[in-house]
Design a protein around this motif. Sequence first.
Motif, short mmCIF file in Angstrom:
data_model
loop_
_atom_site.label_atom_id
_atom_site.label_comp_id
_atom_site.label_asym_id
_atom_site.label_seq_id
_atom_site.Cartn_x
_atom_site.Cartn_y
_atom_site.Cartn_z
N HIS A 197 -4.66 1.24 2.47
CA HIS A 197 -4.96 -0.20 2.54
C HIS A 197 -6.00 -0.50 3.61
O HIS A 197 -5.98 -1.57 4.20
N GLU A 198 -6.86 0.45 3.87
CA GLU A 198 -7.93 0.23 4.84
C GLU A 198 -8.95 -0.75 4.25
O GLU A 198 -9.25 -0.72 3.07
N ILE A 199 -9.44 -1.59 5.10
CA ILE A 199 -10.54 -2.45 4.71
C ILE A 199 -11.81 -1.74 5.16
O ILE A 199 -11.98 -1.42 6.33
N TYR A 200 -12.65 -1.45 4.19
CA TYR A 200 -13.89 -0.74 4.49
C TYR A 200 -15.02 -1.75 4.53
O TYR A 200 -15.34 -2.37 3.51
N GLU A 201 -15.57 -1.95 5.67
CA GLU A 201 -16.67 -2.88 5.85
C GLU A 201 -17.98 -2.24 5.43
O GLU A 201 -18.36 -1.19 5.96
#
Length: 77
Positions: free
Chosen positions: A53-57
Amino acid sequence: MTCTEFIAQLDDLLDNNVAAPLRADLEEHLRGCEHCVITLNTTRKTIEIYRSHEIYELPGELRDRLQKAILAKCRKC
């Protein structure tokens, strides 16, 4: 083994659900096919990111280009 055959087995390979003889065939194919190596690694990484559930910018420039490409494609439909 062809790339199509490799892709058909990709889910089972990632789930570690292939018999030893088939695994040997898949690994042999990977030794000679950079395209399938990239496909395997990209799929693994995508699953890892999704599971964590990482948010990848995205970098701003890439995000803008991607958004423009998506909007252009949508306008064509």
